[in-house]
Enzyme design. Structure first.
Site, short mmCIF file in Angstrom:
data_model
loop_
_atom_site.label_atom_id
_atom_site.label_comp_id
_atom_site.label_asym_id
_atom_site.label_seq_id
_atom_site.Cartn_x
_atom_site.Cartn_y
_atom_site.Cartn_z
N TYR A 102 -6.52 -33.82 46.47
CA TYR A 102 -7.67 -33.32 45.73
C TYR A 102 -8.92 -34.08 46.15
O TYR A 102 -8.86 -35.22 46.60
CB TYR A 102 -7.46 -33.50 44.22
CG TYR A 102 -6.48 -32.53 43.62
CD1 TYR A 102 -6.89 -31.28 43.16
CD2 TYR A 102 -5.13 -32.86 43.48
CE1 TYR A 102 -5.99 -30.39 42.60
CE2 TYR A 102 -4.22 -31.99 42.91
CZ TYR A 102 -4.66 -30.75 42.47
OH TYR A 102 -3.76 -29.86 41.91
N TYR A 141 2.48 -32.22 46.66
CA TYR A 141 2.19 -33.67 46.59
C TYR A 141 3.11 -34.33 45.57
O TYR A 141 3.61 -33.70 44.64
CB TYR A 141 0.72 -33.91 46.23
CG TYR A 141 0.26 -33.27 44.95
CD1 TYR A 141 0.42 -33.89 43.71
CD2 TYR A 141 -0.38 -32.02 44.97
CE1 TYR A 141 -0.02 -33.30 42.55
CE2 TYR A 141 -0.82 -31.43 43.80
CZ TYR A 141 -0.64 -32.08 42.59
OH TYR A 141 -1.08 -31.49 41.43
N ARG A 151 5.07 -31.99 42.94
CA ARG A 151 4.44 -30.77 42.48
C ARG A 151 4.52 -29.72 43.58
O ARG A 151 4.14 -29.97 44.72
CB ARG A 151 2.96 -30.99 42.12
CG ARG A 151 2.67 -31.77 40.85
CD ARG A 151 3.28 -31.18 39.59
NE ARG A 151 3.29 -29.73 39.53
CZ ARG A 151 2.29 -28.97 39.09
NH1 ARG A 151 1.19 -29.53 38.65
NH2 ARG A 151 2.40 -27.65 39.04
N HIS A 154 0.39 -25.10 44.36
CA HIS A 154 -0.15 -24.34 43.23
C HIS A 154 -1.67 -24.37 43.24
O HIS A 154 -2.30 -25.23 43.85
CB HIS A 154 0.37 -24.91 41.90
CG HIS A 154 -0.07 -26.32 41.65
ND1 HIS A 154 0.54 -27.41 42.22
CD2 HIS A 154 -1.10 -26.83 40.90
CE1 HIS A 154 -0.06 -28.52 41.84
NE2 HIS A 154 -1.07 -28.19 41.04
N HIS A 156 -4.85 -24.09 40.32
CA HIS A 156 -5.20 -24.09 38.91
C HIS A 156 -6.22 -22.99 38.63
O HIS A 156 -7.14 -22.77 39.41
CB HIS A 156 -5.81 -25.43 38.50
CG HIS A 156 -4.89 -26.59 38.66
ND1 HIS A 156 -4.05 -27.03 37.66
CD2 HIS A 156 -4.69 -27.43 39.71
CE1 HIS A 156 -3.36 -28.07 38.09
NE2 HIS A 156 -3.73 -28.33 39.33
#
Length: 231
Positions: A102, A141, A151, A154, A156
């Site tokens: 991120y 990640y 995770r 995906h 959000h």
């Protein structure tokens, strides 16, 4: 006329005097603990209230260079619990880059940043409740609470608009991801059919030939067939 007496809930118990209820005694003696906020904690649009710009939903063209990774088109339809399209709904997305990193400072993952990818976009649904984004397929990640858990890939989603008393936040997963069965967030949803509603469908009609792969992710706000929301 009766003399005024204070109600029972403000009268001091016998043997107590006002000084014993000094706010200094009842006030916290230690400084507040600041808990870092997350994007899902916001009840308002994260990226502003203004009308989305022409490239706000095109995460592939927000910088001078081309983002690394598999380029994809994500589209879908937002409906209410009765199946009616919700128009003028503000749809925001945020995601990791192709390496699973991120852009914000709270991501401790030792993975590289992509200078050509911010990982955030927004758009408004049209009269039919439809939205579209062009972006990249995010990387998986490790989960920060458990280094052995990962995770799955995906994106959000945060939705704000008419008919919602608060921001609706959910996630889109990708079909065929081998990490889905072990994803620590998805696995908290006990209903298998509800988990399936988080998985997008491969949609070649939405693909841009030679440029993007297409995925369809419909979002239902409320009802028995609601898309699971984050809390």
């Amino acid at each position: 006329m009766r003399a005024y007496t204070e109600p029972w809930w403000v009268q001091l118990p016998e043997g107590f005097s006002t000084p014993k209820f000094d706010t200094k005694i009842w006030a916290p003696s230690k400084p507040l603990v600041i808990v870092p906020s997350r994007l899902i904690d916001s009840s308002a649009p994260v990226y502003g209230y203004g009308t989305p710009g022409p490239t706000d939903n095109d995460l592939l063209s927000q910088h001078d260079g081309v983002p690394m990774g598999e380029h994809i088109t994500v589209h879908g339809r937002v409906t209410d619990s009765w199946g009616r399209p919700v128009r003028d709904m503000l749809v925001e997305i945020w995601q990791a880059n192709a390496a699973g990193k991120y852009v914000h400072d709270h991501d401790p993952t030792p993975k590289p940043h992509d200078p050509h990818f911010t990982g955030a976009g927004r758009t408004l649904t049209n009269a039919h409740g439809e939205y579209t984004f062009k972006t990249i397929k995010p990387g998986a990640y490790p989960w920060w609470r458990d280094p052995e858990a990962w995770r799955a890939q995906h994106i959000h989603f945060g939705l704000t608009g008419r008919g919602l008393t608060e921001r609706y936040v959910t996630q889109m997963q990708f079909p065929g991801d081998p990490l889905l069965s072990r994803d620590p967030v998805v696995s908290t949803i006990p209903d298998a059919k509800a988990r399936e509603r988080l998985v997008a469908k491969l949609d070649w009609e939405a693909a841009i030939p030679g440029i993007t792969v297409g995925y369809r992710f419909d979002i239902v706000l409320g009802g028995v067939h609601a898309t699971p929301a984050e809390h």
